[in-house]
Design a protein around this motif. Structure first.
Motif, PDB file in Angstrom:
ATOM      1  N   ALA B 379      30.586  -1.331 -34.969  1.00 44.42           N
ATOM      2  CA  ALA B 379      30.652  -0.819 -36.291  1.00 44.42           C
ATOM      3  C   ALA B 379      30.062   0.522 -36.010  1.00 44.42           C
ATOM      4  O   ALA B 379      30.463   1.466 -36.742  1.00 44.42           O
ATOM      5  CB  ALA B 379      29.852  -1.885 -37.063  1.00 44.42           C
ATOM      6  N   ALA B 380      29.041   0.632 -35.226  1.00 40.64           N
ATOM      7  CA  ALA B 380      28.088   1.867 -35.096  1.00 40.64           C
ATOM      8  C   ALA B 380      29.210   2.997 -34.600  1.00 40.64           C
ATOM      9  O   ALA B 380      29.359   4.299 -34.947  1.00 40.64           O
ATOM     10  CB  ALA B 380      26.846   1.735 -34.118  1.00 40.64           C
ATOM     11  N   GLU B 381      29.774   2.528 -33.560  1.00 37.87           N
ATOM     12  CA  GLU B 381      30.774   3.639 -32.666  1.00 37.87           C
ATOM     13  C   GLU B 381      31.962   3.834 -33.992  1.00 37.87           C
ATOM     14  O   GLU B 381      32.208   5.152 -34.028  1.00 37.87           O
ATOM     15  CB  GLU B 381      31.612   3.026 -31.654  1.00 37.87           C
ATOM     16  N   PHE B 382      32.437   3.176 -34.790  1.00 36.01           N
ATOM     17  CA  PHE B 382      33.406   3.327 -35.600  1.00 36.01           C
ATOM     18  C   PHE B 382      33.042   4.163 -36.749  1.00 36.01           C
ATOM     19  O   PHE B 382      33.819   5.127 -37.125  1.00 36.01           O
ATOM     20  CB  PHE B 382      34.103   1.832 -36.325  1.00 36.01           C
ATOM     21  N   LEU B 383      31.841   3.586 -37.276  1.00 34.55           N
ATOM     22  CA  LEU B 383      31.092   4.738 -38.222  1.00 34.55           C
ATOM     23  C   LEU B 383      31.119   6.082 -37.736  1.00 34.55           C
ATOM     24  O   LEU B 383      31.023   7.078 -38.520  1.00 34.55           O
ATOM     25  CB  LEU B 383      30.008   4.269 -38.990  1.00 34.55           C
ATOM     26  N   THR B 384      30.477   6.055 -36.692  1.00 30.13           N
ATOM     27  CA  THR B 384      30.113   7.678 -36.307  1.00 30.13           C
ATOM     28  C   THR B 384      31.431   8.400 -35.683  1.00 30.13           C
ATOM     29  O   THR B 384      31.662   9.677 -36.123  1.00 30.13           O
ATOM     30  CB  THR B 384      29.248   7.701 -35.037  1.00 30.13           C
ATOM     31  N   GLU B 385      32.293   7.683 -35.479  1.00 29.39           N
ATOM     32  CA  GLU B 385      33.784   8.318 -35.243  1.00 29.39           C
ATOM     33  C   GLU B 385      34.273   8.787 -36.391  1.00 29.39           C
ATOM     34  O   GLU B 385      34.881   9.965 -36.675  1.00 29.39           O
ATOM     35  CB  GLU B 385      34.750   7.307 -34.709  1.00 29.39           C
ATOM     36  N   ASN B 397      24.333  12.172 -30.915  1.00 24.73           N
ATOM     37  CA  ASN B 397      23.254  11.975 -31.837  1.00 24.73           C
ATOM     38  C   ASN B 397      22.978  11.063 -32.927  1.00 24.73           C
ATOM     39  O   ASN B 397      22.276  10.005 -32.782  1.00 24.73           O
ATOM     40  CB  ASN B 397      22.542  13.250 -32.288  1.00 24.73           C
ATOM     41  N   HIS B 398      24.279  10.931 -33.387  1.00 25.87           N
ATOM     42  CA  HIS B 398      24.316   9.841 -34.609  1.00 25.87           C
ATOM     43  C   HIS B 398      24.493   8.464 -33.949  1.00 25.87           C
ATOM     44  O   HIS B 398      24.215   7.509 -34.705  1.00 25.87           O
ATOM     45  CB  HIS B 398      25.430  10.421 -35.538  1.00 25.87           C
ATOM     46  N   LEU B 399      25.259   8.451 -32.881  1.00 22.69           N
ATOM     47  CA  LEU B 399      25.510   7.193 -32.572  1.00 22.69           C
ATOM     48  C   LEU B 399      24.133   6.375 -31.886  1.00 22.69           C
ATOM     49  O   LEU B 399      23.848   5.280 -32.431  1.00 22.69           O
ATOM     50  CB  LEU B 399      26.546   7.330 -31.451  1.00 22.69           C
ATOM     51  N   VAL B 400      23.512   7.347 -31.110  1.00 24.02           N
ATOM     52  CA  VAL B 400      22.158   6.918 -30.450  1.00 24.02           C
ATOM     53  C   VAL B 400      21.087   6.352 -31.549  1.00 24.02           C
ATOM     54  O   VAL B 400      20.562   5.521 -31.519  1.00 24.02           O
ATOM     55  CB  VAL B 400      21.746   7.955 -29.519  1.00 24.02           C
TER      56      VAL B 400
END
Lengths: 632, 632
Positions: B379-385, B397-400
């Motif tokens: 979910a985090a990867e999807f949102l950051t993308e 940065n946002h993913l981490v």
């Protein structure tokens, strides 16, 4: 713009900008040498400026100093000086760029031969820079003064000043412009803001940023003041509300400091100092060292090893500051002992005289602290000078740090007796009037005497003084010592507001009132009491930003400590003191974390300025690539 | 250097650098269009690269993908590509400068027509960059695939990947160099450090910085490990010593993180990425938006309004992260309830089965948390993308940040049962071996099968596979997903050391042991298990620096909390709990202040590099002045 000031003596006529005053008994030899240095071509190590002795005043028969010299320059020289100091001006495409003579026609407002392109303050700054960078080459001492040693790379002006051969260098006021400025600044009753651009135009960026900050700070405190009034008036017993108020204040402090950075960046970009600071800063005149080549620019200038400076800072200055801090605590302890003793005497025998005795410790303490602060201030200046910082900004940073560390005294006084707060702040307002109007009144008397003296000799139609008298009058005015004390005052006020907001909600109101009068009295002082100061191309308020931020961090701790100590909160957690403390500490940590995240999230420079700066940097790098291509 | 890999098919011979694999049933029309795009002149919107289909392997009769293409380029093209990506190389005067074709002879090691000037990793990075920046002009969809929509400015490669027409793009290994690297890296038993420059040469700066950090971190922990051992062995009861140990650890954490910044800056300067990042970063391939002109560079690229991104972050991502955080706390609460219930059952009836029941909640909890972490990570990867960051660094940065906020789970598990620590860390070491050697074993089996297959058909003298087989083998290797998980692992270990140093002094020892094996297993993985990754021109470890620093701040709080809770300290302050807490809080604040001052005092970039960077900036600005002069 400067027509009213043209010199009507022989020689090529020029606009006088800066006055150089030597001691009245300066040797002819020395004067000749200095004037030659100032007039010499640049490639001979001179400043290539125009200089002329000021004609005798009307009261010439009285003993007055004949060694006043007016310095000016041709427009061509000023423009090349503008390039030397790295002035940024608005170019025709709207961005701020470093001025160069070669592409002068790419700049906005550049017309004809450049007359009027530079403001008078900028011209004076350039002349000061050129005078300051007059450095000794092969002289071993000042001609005529064997004891005034020189060595290659030493600033001549600095040596003359330190040996008291040179009394002062100051820029001339422009009466016409000053009248216009003071009218728009404080003379008319108005709801509009201060004319910051005009202030900057006349006094330079450092001054304008100070007044900008003062104004911003005042407006930013208004919400806190409005919140504070009901708390004070209705004396709410409900501690929840106090906590809410304190938390609001703490967050608000953080927000206003962050937003100020953005404001300041906008102002500094508009005034061309933001990119300029980034580019390259010249060494301060007081900086000394072995003449060598700067590793960054390749220019010849004094070099001083960093490690030596570090040693001086950590082995001498730091222990000294810590010692002073310790001393001031000792003095405080002695004060507490004395007060305890006075109280016990009064308790045993409560007469009028023992009642008077109660005040004695406070008075002694106040006097001692004031004296210690004064001595400490001199010591701090001496030490910071001795640390030999290359940049003016770094000198300022170290000086401010030293002074602030010991300023905790002020707050201990305050903490002792919160109810003194009103007295303290109102006394500050009174102080302002004394500072501004007493010297003004003295000044005016001198002025009138001078006018009367002139009138005796010839008929004065428009009450305008001739140049010689004008210059002599200005030479007698007091010297403005920089924004240090003004910022320090604001800093102490900010401390009162942020540190004690939860126990003394009215602080913000008083500070707002103080600031409003401060604007007027400072403006008045600048226009009428002081010599015109040289402009200072500041890009921000420097170390004061850091000092204010540090204060807002300390404020979180003190506020929660005060909340934890307040009787209302104590009754709320009456069952367990441990719970009370744990909750207070947890809330404090939470707020601190929130504060740091907030600081991190708000960008320091507005987006549109970031883009402009990035574009400048990108274009420079592209130009560098191209440049190597052409030299190839 | 790449002689072993030359293509022996028809057409102009070139060194294959990158492999592009399309699906086996890709339409002819699409393949032709893509190859034309790759081959076309740059002013026609092409990449001007060389591309060729890979010949059939020895097992051609079996169903194998025919759509493997080898991409290479002429040296001229690679050099102009190096200029496009803004590569910094060492110039003849020893400073790092942006490479340009026009002044190529000013660079060190540039000889002849530039053959060997760029490392293979750099060439591959350039080719990847050129492929990534192939953007659609007037096509509305991918030819042959009506559903694969395109619009002006959309990256073609991204669309092909997202529609699964393109399977993968990967750079080829260089067997010779890899052999040399792996020998000097981990095969010989040695006391010397890792060959960071060689790693950077082969894998790029991002990888090299990871291994540099791993090594630095390991060495930096040695003093903590040495201090910790006696505390563990002798089980000193004296709490003073524990406090001293904890304080030492906390300060040491701060110091090593600050010093790492300096190390990292030195490495990045040497590798040319420090100035490069400062100069200008290209948009990441996944970034989409309306085609427009970049306000900084004036280049044509997709633009996306910042405000939209902010809205997505604050209105969608932030609430989602907070919700997940809340959920994970709920799960923890349920776990505590379950455990309480299991304990009560066991207390009532202590048999074998109720004893087993005691483990059930932990197992369920571990499984649930692991599953939740997995889902959350996706979910985090999807949102950051979806947030559509322009820069790779900002995406990272946002993913981490998202992943780390929720990683507190790990530490709650740890806190529950400190004695589990040894188990946790040793399990991590086992895990490494599983990660590295199981895939390697599988890989080897495949490799041997392939060799046997080839041997069946023709005699293989030197056991070296022909190119077609080599490429197919590499295409089947697993893909390295970046340093994220490696850094996360280090971060968690750093957390154990810093958070619990005062109660678990052995943590540093275990982490040092783990790191030593980690170096070897990671090196082994990189060389033998994964496809070669594209190099990543990192200037520092990015947001991980911030994460480690944040952890060291949190560590101060937890350590003092643990000290305050420890029975020894409690007996020391047995008369008043309030005093205990107040002292703990005061000490914590003092250490925190000291930590921040320390962070502030240690410069992030070593002086000599600061000077070099300033010189570059100064020269650029001077060049810009000159440039406007010539255009004038």
């Amino acid at each position: 713009m400067l027509q009213g000031l043209s010199v009507d003596s022989s020689g090529p006529s020029f606009t006088p900008l800066v006055v150089v005053e030597l001691v009245s008994d300066a040797k002819e030899e020395t004067i000749g040498w200095l004037l030659n240095k100032i007039r010499d071509q640049q490639h001979d190590g001179g400043a290539e400026l125009l200089v002329e002795q000021l004609g005798p005043g009307v009261g010439a028969q009285e003993k007055e100093n004949p060694n006043l010299f007016l310095v000016g320059a041709t427009w061509q020289r000023l423009l090349s000086g503008a390039e030397d100091v790295g002035l940024f001006k608005e170019s025709t495409d709207g961005s701020m760029r470093a001025f160069t003579c070669a592409n002068k026609h790419n700049f906005k407002d550049f017309g004809g031969d450049g007359d009027g392109f530079l403001s008078m303050a900028e011209c004076q700054y350039i002349i000061k820079h050129e005078l300051d960078t007059l450095r000794a080459k092969d002289e071993t001492h000042v001609p005529g003064y064997k004891q005034a040693k020189l060595y290659p790379g030493k600033s001549i002006i600095r040596r003359l000043l330190s040996k008291r051969i040179l009394i002062q260098i100051f820029p001339l006021h422009d009466k016409e412009e000053l009248k216009r400025l003071s009218f728009s600044w404080y003379k008319k009753v108005k709801l509009s803001l201060q004319p910051l651009d005009d202030i900057r135009h006349y006094y330079g960026e450092g001054q304008a940023l100070y007044f900008g900050f003062l104004e911003y700070f005042t407006f930013a405190l208004v919400p806190m003041a409005l919140f504070g009034v009901p708390y004070y008036l209705f004396d709410w017993e409900d501690y929840d509300k106090y906590v809410v108020f304190a938390v609001f204040n703490l967050i608000w402090c953080t927000v206003i400091l962050e937003l100020w950075k953005r404001c300041s960046a906008s102002l500094a970009y508009r005034w061309g100092t933001l990119s300029r600071k980034k580019a390259f800063e010249e060494p301060r005149p007081g900086f000394h060292g072995v003449l060598g080549f700067n590793p960054v620019t390749g220019r010849e200038e004094p070099l001083y090893p960093n490690i030596k400076r570090q040693l001086r800072i950590y082995l001498v200055s730091l222990p000294f500051v810590l010692l002073c801090l310790y001393l001031s605590f000792c003095v405080m302890m002695v004060y507490f002992l004395m007060e305890g003793w006075a109280l016990s005497v009064y308790d045993q025998e409560p007469t009028f005289w023992t009642g008077v005795l109660l005040f004695i410790p406070s008075i002694i303490y106040a006097v001692v602290i004031e004296a210690m602060n004064l001595i400490y201030r001199y010591a701090a200046e001496f030490l910071t000078e001795w640390e030999n910082h290359r940049l003016e900004s770094s000198y300022q940073n170290h000086l401010v740090l030293k002074v602030l560390v010991v300023s905790v005294n002020y707050y201990f006084n305050f903490l002792q007796n919160i109810s003194l707060a009103t007295l303290l702040i109102t006394s500050q307002i009174l102080n302002q009037f004394m500072e501004a109007f007493l010297p003004y009144w003295l000044q005016r008397r001198r002025n009138k005497k001078m006018i009367r003296k002139v009138q005796k000799r010839r008929i004065l139609e428009d009450k305008e003084l001739p140049l010689a008298e004008q210059v002599r009058l200005e030479a007698d005015m007091s010297t403005y010592l920089g924004t240090f004390d003004d910022y320090l005052e604001l800093f102490l006020l900010f401390g009162y507001v942020s540190l004690f907001s939860c126990v003394y909600p009215l602080a913000a109101v008083l500070v707002v009132l103080n600031n409003v009068t401060e604007v007027y009295s400072d403006a008045f002082k600048m226009c009428h009491v002081f010599k015109r100061p040289f402009s200072d191309p500041a890009a921000n308020i420097g170390v004061w930003q850091l000092a204010f931020e540090a204060m807002s961090v300390i404020a979180v701790v003190t506020n929660f400590a005060l909340i934890g100590l307040s009787p209302q909160v104590k009754t709320y957690f009456s069952d367990s003191e441990t719970h009370l403390i744990l909750w207070t500490v947890a809330a404090e940590h939470g707020l601190m974390a929130f504060k740091f995240i907030l600081t991190f999230l708000i960008p320091d420079i507005p987006k549109h300025i970031q883009i402009k700066l990035a574009r400048l940097e990108f274009e420079s790098l592209e130009a560098l690539k191209k440049k190597v291509k052409t030299t190839n």
